[in-house]
Design an enzyme around this catalytic site. Structure first.
Site, PDB file in Angstrom:
ATOM      1  N   SER A 180       0.833  -1.192   0.000  1.00 26.02           N
ATOM      2  CA  SER A 180       0.000   0.000   0.000  1.00 26.02           C
ATOM      3  C   SER A 180       0.876   1.253   0.000  1.00 26.02           C
ATOM      4  O   SER A 180       1.729   1.418  -0.873  1.00 26.02           O
ATOM      5  CB  SER A 180      -0.952  -0.052   1.204  1.00 26.02           C
ATOM      6  N   ASP A 236      -8.597  -5.370  -6.005  1.00 23.62           N
ATOM      7  CA  ASP A 236      -8.089  -4.276  -5.175  1.00 23.62           C
ATOM      8  C   ASP A 236      -8.086  -2.989  -6.004  1.00 23.62           C
ATOM      9  O   ASP A 236      -7.529  -2.946  -7.097  1.00 23.62           O
ATOM     10  CB  ASP A 236      -6.664  -4.616  -4.709  1.00 23.62           C
ATOM     11  N   HIS A 292      -7.532  -5.707  -0.687  1.00 17.99           N
ATOM     12  CA  HIS A 292      -6.309  -4.911  -0.554  1.00 17.99           C
ATOM     13  C   HIS A 292      -5.256  -5.573   0.337  1.00 17.99           C
ATOM     14  O   HIS A 292      -4.066  -5.589  -0.001  1.00 17.99           O
ATOM     15  CB  HIS A 292      -6.651  -3.516  -0.015  1.00 17.99           C
TER      16      HIS A 292
END
Length: 304
Positions: A180, A236, A292
């Site tokens: 991320s 995602d 995610h």
């Protein structure tokens, strides 16, 4: 009724025939250069996936290397330094993996509730790369100022720890990883480390990475002898942000995990095939927030 059955039967046979012909084609032709990773190739990512997940742990924990399952998965790791406060500066750590024979740099990520405001805030714009951290970078290579600022805050300490590790352990290999926001910081770190330590082999392995910079930045990354892989999981939506309409672009190196669990290598920048993230997730409403954090070959992100 018989006529309808005959038509259906014919269509079914035609589809089966065409499918067999398609399956007979080489994968590179069948998927326009998109190829499946072998199980051994997928398994080879596992140490780095655990390292990316470990980066969510407090600096005291990574320095002691007692974070539980993620640390246990890489028992040959020797910590060198760690830092960050998890607020203004993301957690980070540096150490040496004796089995892989390389320095590892891990950067903490964040959950979608925290990263979405950063990605969607119109006040965050692409800015030039800092000339001290990115010597020789093109003037038109721009990075998201939020990501650039996050990388800059830990850059000096990370660089010092990497140099220390390279000298102490006699290796020339460095792998930077993160998930991320940590992946965005990690990509910038990888470029910076290469430019400042050009005689070493730098590799980047990121997960769920948002777009970091503009087209010139993506082209610049592609031009460097830095191995770049960014792994995206199913639907995602973080990797499609910030949008290309804002001028942001991914460098090459995407690996997209399908709903079936198959890992596909997607060539080029922002491959628009439906087998790759940009083509598969047209907007955030078609994405899935639950994808995610993983799983990435069975591994979920987070210090747990």
């Amino acid at each position: 009724m018989a006529s309808s059955f005959t038509v259906k039967a014919f269509v079914a046979l035609l589809v089966a025939s065409l499918s067999s012909q398609v399956l007979a084609l080489p994968a590179t032709l069948r998927r326009q250069g998109i190829t499946a990773l072998s199980q051994s190739q997928v398994t080879a990512f596992r140490p780095y996936t655990h390292y990316a997940s470990t980066a969510y742990c407090e600096p005291e924990t990574t320095l002691a290397w007692n974070c539980g399952a993620n640390c246990d998965a890489n028992p040959g790791f020797v910590p060198i330094a760690s830092g960050g406060d998890g607020a203004l500066t993301q957690f980070w750590y540096v150490g040496y993996d004796s089995k892989l024979g390389e320095i590892i740099v891990g950067h903490q990520g964040t959950d979608t509730k925290k990263i979405l405001p950063i990605l969607e805030d119109a006040s965050f714009i692409p800015i030039p790369l800092d000339s001290d951290l990115f010597p020789g970078a093109p003037d038109d290579a721009l990075a998201h100022n939020g990501f650039a600022g996050s990388q800059e805050r830990s850059a000096a300490d990370v660089f010092a720890a990497v140099k220390k590790g390279l000298a102490k352990y006699g290796t020339s290999k460095v792998t930077v990883t993160g998930h991320s926001l940590g992946a965005a910081i990690g990509l910038l770190d990888s470029v910076s480390l290469h430019l400042r330590l050009p005689n070493n082999t730098i590799r980047f392995v990121g997960y769920g990475m948002p777009r970091v910079g503009n087209q010139s930045f993506a082209n610049f990354v592609d031009s460097l002898p830095v191995s770049v892989t960014h792994v995206n999981n199913m639907e995602d939506f973080v990797p499609i942000l910030p949008g290309r309409f804002l001028g942001f672009h991914h460098p090459s190196g995407e690996v997209h995990i399908q709903d079936s669990g198959e890992w596909l290598s997607c060539p080029g920048q922002d491959n628009t095939s439906e087998l790759c993230t940009t083509g598969d997730v047209a907007n955030i409403f078609e994405g899935d927030n639950d994808n995610h954090n993983g799983p990435y070959d069975g591994i979920e992100m987070g210090c747990a």
